[in-house]
Design a protein around this motif. Structure first.
Motif, PDB file in Angstrom:
ATOM      1  N   ALA A  59       0.895  -1.264  -0.101  1.00  9.11           N
ATOM      2  CA  ALA A  59       0.047  -0.103  -0.132  1.00  9.11           C
ATOM      3  C   ALA A  59       0.945   1.291   0.037  1.00  9.11           C
ATOM      4  CB  ALA A  59      -0.887   0.025   1.139  1.00  9.11           C
ATOM      5  N   ASN A  60       2.002   1.303   0.664  1.00  9.63           N
ATOM      6  CA  ASN A  60       3.100   2.314   0.531  1.00  9.63           C
ATOM      7  C   ASN A  60       3.553   2.579  -0.824  1.00  9.63           C
ATOM      8  OD1 ASN A  60       2.338   2.663   3.595  1.00  9.63           O
ATOM      9  ND2 ASN A  60       4.196   1.539   4.177  1.00  9.63           N
ATOM     10  N   VAL A  61       3.976   1.489  -1.189  1.00  5.58           N
ATOM     11  CA  VAL A  61       4.483   1.741  -2.939  1.00  5.58           C
ATOM     12  C   VAL A  61       3.600   2.347  -3.641  1.00  5.58           C
ATOM     13  CG1 VAL A  61       5.216   0.506  -4.848  1.00  5.58           C
ATOM     14  CG2 VAL A  61       6.106  -0.166  -2.497  1.00  5.58           C
ATOM     15  N   ALA A  62       2.128   1.809  -3.370  1.00  4.89           N
ATOM     16  CA  ALA A  62       1.004   2.572  -4.267  1.00  4.89           C
ATOM     17  C   ALA A  62       0.718   3.674  -3.965  1.00  4.89           C
ATOM     18  CB  ALA A  62      -0.095   1.440  -4.054  1.00  4.89           C
ATOM     19  N   PHE A  71      -7.376   4.197  -8.599  1.00  2.00           N
ATOM     20  CA  PHE A  71      -6.577   3.378  -9.761  1.00  2.00           C
ATOM     21  C   PHE A  71      -5.687   2.661  -8.725  1.00  2.00           C
ATOM     22  CE2 PHE A  71      -2.753   3.300 -12.098  1.00  2.00           C
ATOM     23  CZ  PHE A  71      -3.140   2.669 -13.132  1.00  2.00           C
ATOM     24  N   THR A  72      -4.784   3.357  -7.952  1.00  2.00           N
ATOM     25  CA  THR A  72      -3.444   2.552  -7.349  1.00  2.00           C
ATOM     26  C   THR A  72      -4.405   1.663  -6.275  1.00  2.00           C
ATOM     27  OG1 THR A  72      -3.570   4.560  -5.696  1.00  2.00           O
ATOM     28  CG2 THR A  72      -2.010   4.790  -7.425  1.00  2.00           C
ATOM     29  N   ALA A  73      -5.234   1.999  -5.791  1.00  2.00           N
ATOM     30  CA  ALA A  73      -5.770   0.796  -4.639  1.00  2.00           C
ATOM     31  C   ALA A  73      -6.416  -0.259  -5.223  1.00  2.00           C
ATOM     32  CB  ALA A  73      -6.846   1.651  -3.657  1.00  2.00           C
ATOM     33  N   ILE A  74      -7.238  -0.094  -6.457  1.00  2.00           N
ATOM     34  CA  ILE A  74      -7.871  -1.348  -7.009  1.00  2.00           C
ATOM     35  C   ILE A  74      -6.835  -2.081  -7.939  1.00  2.00           C
ATOM     36  CG2 ILE A  74      -9.897  -1.871  -8.633  1.00  2.00           C
ATOM     37  CD1 ILE A  74     -11.507   0.275  -7.577  1.00  2.00           C
ATOM     38  N   PHE A  75      -5.889  -1.318  -8.627  1.00  3.05           N
ATOM     39  CA  PHE A  75      -5.164  -1.872  -9.683  1.00  3.05           C
ATOM     40  C   PHE A  75      -3.784  -2.146  -9.278  1.00  3.05           C
ATOM     41  CE2 PHE A  75      -8.860   0.076 -12.253  1.00  3.05           C
ATOM     42  CZ  PHE A  75      -9.129  -0.979 -12.575  1.00  3.05           C
ATOM     43  N   VAL A  76      -3.291  -1.321  -8.919  1.00  7.09           N
ATOM     44  CA  VAL A  76      -1.549  -1.249  -8.583  1.00  7.09           C
ATOM     45  C   VAL A  76      -1.273  -2.184  -7.405  1.00  7.09           C
ATOM     46  CG1 VAL A  76       0.292  -0.008  -7.883  1.00  7.09           C
ATOM     47  CG2 VAL A  76      -1.178   1.141  -9.462  1.00  7.09           C
ATOM     48  N   ARG A 132      -3.136  -4.266  -6.063  1.00 11.50           N
ATOM     49  CA  ARG A 132      -3.636  -5.743  -6.601  1.00 11.50           C
ATOM     50  C   ARG A 132      -2.636  -6.377  -7.347  1.00 11.50           C
ATOM     51  NH1 ARG A 132      -9.460  -7.763  -8.532  1.00 11.50           N
ATOM     52  NH2 ARG A 132      -9.007 -10.302  -8.506  1.00 11.50           N
ATOM     53  N   LEU A 133      -2.095  -5.558  -8.326  1.00 13.65           N
ATOM     54  CA  LEU A 133      -1.050  -6.161  -9.243  1.00 13.65           C
ATOM     55  C   LEU A 133       0.245  -6.684  -8.466  1.00 13.65           C
ATOM     56  CD1 LEU A 133      -0.075  -7.109 -11.705  1.00 13.65           C
ATOM     57  CD2 LEU A 133       0.569  -4.690 -12.263  1.00 13.65           C
ATOM     58  N   LEU A 134       0.662  -5.792  -7.305  1.00 10.34           N
ATOM     59  CA  LEU A 134       1.806  -6.066  -6.644  1.00 10.34           C
ATOM     60  C   LEU A 134       1.542  -7.495  -5.691  1.00 10.34           C
ATOM     61  CD1 LEU A 134       2.550  -2.627  -5.197  1.00 10.34           C
ATOM     62  CD2 LEU A 134       3.909  -3.841  -6.652  1.00 10.34           C
ATOM     63  N   VAL A 135       0.287  -7.350  -5.301  1.00  8.91           N
ATOM     64  CA  VAL A 135       0.043  -8.809  -4.609  1.00  8.91           C
ATOM     65  C   VAL A 135      -0.122 -10.145  -5.321  1.00  8.91           C
ATOM     66  CG1 VAL A 135      -1.668  -9.797  -3.137  1.00  8.91           C
ATOM     67  CG2 VAL A 135      -1.333  -7.442  -2.733  1.00  8.91           C
ATOM     68  N   VAL A 136      -0.527  -9.827  -6.493  1.00 10.89           N
ATOM     69  CA  VAL A 136      -0.354 -10.836  -7.517  1.00 10.89           C
ATOM     70  C   VAL A 136       0.777 -11.356  -7.750  1.00 10.89           C
ATOM     71  CG1 VAL A 136      -1.220 -11.726  -9.672  1.00 10.89           C
ATOM     72  CG2 VAL A 136      -2.678 -10.454  -8.329  1.00 10.89           C
ATOM     73  N   ILE A 137       1.671 -10.422  -7.918  1.00 14.00           N
ATOM     74  CA  ILE A 137       3.147 -10.836  -8.566  1.00 14.00           C
ATOM     75  C   ILE A 137       3.957 -11.305  -7.397  1.00 14.00           C
ATOM     76  CG2 ILE A 137       5.430  -9.505  -9.047  1.00 14.00           C
ATOM     77  CD1 ILE A 137       3.920  -7.594 -10.664  1.00 14.00           C
ATOM     78  N   TRP A 138       3.717 -10.753  -6.093  1.00 12.42           N
ATOM     79  CA  TRP A 138       4.039 -11.544  -4.811  1.00 12.42           C
ATOM     80  C   TRP A 138       3.770 -13.004  -4.810  1.00 12.42           C
ATOM     81  CZ3 TRP A 138       1.181 -12.712  -0.586  1.00 12.42           C
ATOM     82  CH2 TRP A 138       2.127 -13.325   0.529  1.00 12.42           C
ATOM     83  N   PHE A 139       2.421 -13.153  -4.883  1.00  9.67           N
ATOM     84  CA  PHE A 139       1.828 -14.558  -4.598  1.00  9.67           C
ATOM     85  C   PHE A 139       2.154 -15.487  -5.631  1.00  9.67           C
ATOM     86  CE2 PHE A 139      -1.475 -17.586  -4.342  1.00  9.67           C
ATOM     87  CZ  PHE A 139      -1.705 -17.613  -3.054  1.00  9.67           C
TER      88      PHE A 139
END
Length: 554
Positions: free
Chosen positions: A419-422, A530-535, A537-544
């Motif tokens: 969330a901080n990165v976003a 935009f950052t909360a819904i997309f960015v 989530r994309l960071l979480v998906v890449i990490w997962f």
């Protein structure tokens, strides 16, 4: 399933990269600003070899900056009053030829006619020799009245005509026409002031009507209020009038159809001119600084087709006569017509400096003010005060930013870091959008950014709390994260739509600082969603996808 299509990932990262690229020039503000000023001078025709600053920023990179408002950059604050009475006087003077011609056609009834000297400026008084012809004279003059051109549709006419005594006709503007004239004059004055300031390359001025006859002018980045007054305080009314004779006596008696005006060059030089102009500055379509045949600064001008025709016809019929170029009731020059001048173009020469010729060209291109401006209030806000405001705003943003980063990291661990990165990306996107639309940042605008920083993590908090709830139902981490984003979406959208509507209302109903706050708040809401819904989530998906954890701790 917790997955995002490749094309969506590419689109998200491209959007982030574009926003950060647009925001990047603001990190090098002085250099980019110097580069932009140099490019503007080159666009005006200056030799690139003589302009400094072009090399300070690569031409292939974006160079748009967030404009700094008056409270951040310093500049000039002016409150001007439009002298509407001058417009009434000009209107009455312009109706004299019509009145004269219609009464001359009835000379057998009304006798000789003449304009009464020393009449009030907003009245036209005409004396007739035959009092018995007054009823017909009044009827003829009233026939010249036209319907009022007004949006309120009063249905009245523009002239009030009455008799005073046995032989004087008094003509004035009707009350309806005065109100309509006031609205037109204020709208024209606002537009011309805006064009003059824009022509000079000033960034994002605030120009607003206040009350019935006043204009508020705020121009960031200028050295003093006097600079703005010099640019906009001149009416720049240009006329081309026939010359009767030169004279050295400013008190010489002249007919009502004539006037005596001083010459700019030569102390004690005056000209007796016909009041009726052959061509006016309203028929100009272009004016550019140039040099005359002697290499001295001058101004080239060009008329529209109607002005070119009138100018050409007059010069063809009056070869050898003097022809005065009059600017703001001063004769700039009075050349002798040597030959027919077709095409509607010419040159204004005089004892100009390069700066004066450039400024005159700006004034003529922007058009003439319909009336003079009287400055009731003027202030110069120094750049030191703006620097203090910027520093205070910077500290406020840093404190808010740091507090939110620490809170999210302590409350949500690794997900809080996402969330901080976003959030960092979010602030960059805000400045990128501000640069893209050329918005002006003010102190209230900084307050909007600080508020956005605090609100930006709200959507992430909703998502993370929802994921916690889903994890308690013994679902797998992948399913819990996916459901967390899906079920929190409606709450995120609803909360931000209501705030965005508030920002739109503030922008529509407010002015100045209120609009600055509304712009940064509205843009901050868009980037936050935009950052909360997309960015994130994309960071979480890449990490997962990389770690494949069996459990998730939030």
């Amino acid at each position: 399933m917790l997955q995002i299509d490749l094309w969506k990932r590419v689109l998200i990262w491209m959007t982030v990269a574009a926003g950060l690229l647009l925001a990047m020039p603001n990190a090098f503000y002085p250099r980019v600003e110097a580069h932009n000023d140099a490019m503007a001078e080159i666009a005006l025709g200056l030799d690139p070899a003589t302009v400094e600053g072009e090399e300070l920023w690569p031409a292939w990179l974006p160079s748009g900056l967030v404009n700094l408002g008056l409270d951040l950059r310093g500049g000039a604050h002016l409150l001007a009053e439009v002298q509407l009475e001058q417009v009434y006087a000009s209107r009455m003077e312009g109706r004299w030829p019509e009145v004269r011609d219609v009464l001359r056609n009835a000379r057998d009834t009304v006798g000789g006619i003449r304009q009464v000297p020393d009449s009030p400026p907003d009245e036209l008084r005409v004396r007739i020799n035959e009092p018995s012809g007054m009823p017909q004279a009044l009827e003829l003059v009233r026939g010249l009245a036209r319907p009022v051109a007004s949006t309120i549709g009063t249905g009245g006419t523009d002239l009030d005509v009455r008799a005073e005594g046995a032989d004087v006709i008094v003509i004035t503007l009707s009350e309806e026409e005065r109100l309509a004239t006031d609205d037109r004059t204020m709208a024209q004055s606002l537009e011309i002031v805006r064009r003059r300031i824009d022509e000079a390359g000033t960034r994002e001025p605030t120009i607003q009507r206040q009350g019935a006859d006043r204009i508020l002018i705020q121009v960031p980045g200028v050295g003093s209020a006097q600079e703005v007054k010099d640019l906009i305080g001149t009416t720049a009314q240009l006329t081309f009038q026939p010359v009767r004779i030169p004279t050295s006596n400013p008190n010489e008696r002249v007919d009502a159809s004539e006037e005596i005006l001083p010459a700019i060059e030569g102390e004690g030089a005056f000209y007796i001119l016909e009041r009726t102009a052959v061509v006016t500055g309203e028929q100009l379509v272009d004016a550019q600084p140039a040099f005359d045949q002697n290499g001295l600064p001058a101004v080239n001008f060009r008329f529209n087709p109607a002005g070119a025709r009138d100018f050409g016809d007059y010069t063809a019929e009056n070869i050898g006569a003097l022809f005065a170029i009059v600017l703001d009731e001063e004769v700039v020059s009075a050349p002798r017509i040597q030959s027919h001048i077709p095409g509607g173009s010419g040159i204004i020469t005089g004892n100009f400096t390069i700066e004066e010729a450039t400024q005159l060209a700006i004034l003529l291109r922007a058009g003439a003010l319909p009336a003079e401006l009287e400055f009731l209030e003027e202030r110069t806000i120094g750049p030191e005060l703006g620097a203090d405001s910027i520093e205070a705003g910077r500290i406020a943003c840093i404190v808010a930013f740091a507090a939110v980063l620490v809170f999210m990291a302590l409350s949500y661990g690794l997900f809080g870091l996402f969330a901080n990165v976003a959030l960092i990306i979010n602030v960059g996107l805000i400045f990128g959008l501000l640069s893209l639309i050329g918005a002006t940042l003010t102190l209230p605008g900084i307050a909007g950014i600080v508020l956005t920083i605090g609100m930006a993590v709200d959507a992430n908090v909703l998502v993370f709390e929802r994921i916690r709830e889903e994890l308690k139902t013994a679902k797998g981490p992948s399913r819990a994260i996916s459901l967390g984003y899906e079920k929190a979406l409606s709450a995120i959208v609803d909360a931000n739509i209501t705030t965005f509507i508030t920002a739109v209302i503030l922008f529509a109903m407010g002015s100045g600082p209120v609009r600055g706050f509304a712009i940064t708040l509205g843009l901050g809401i868009l980037t936050s969603v935009f950052t909360a819904i997309f960015v994130t989530r994309l960071l979480v998906v890449i990490w997962f996808e990389r770690r494949r954890p069996k459990t998730v701790e939030i």
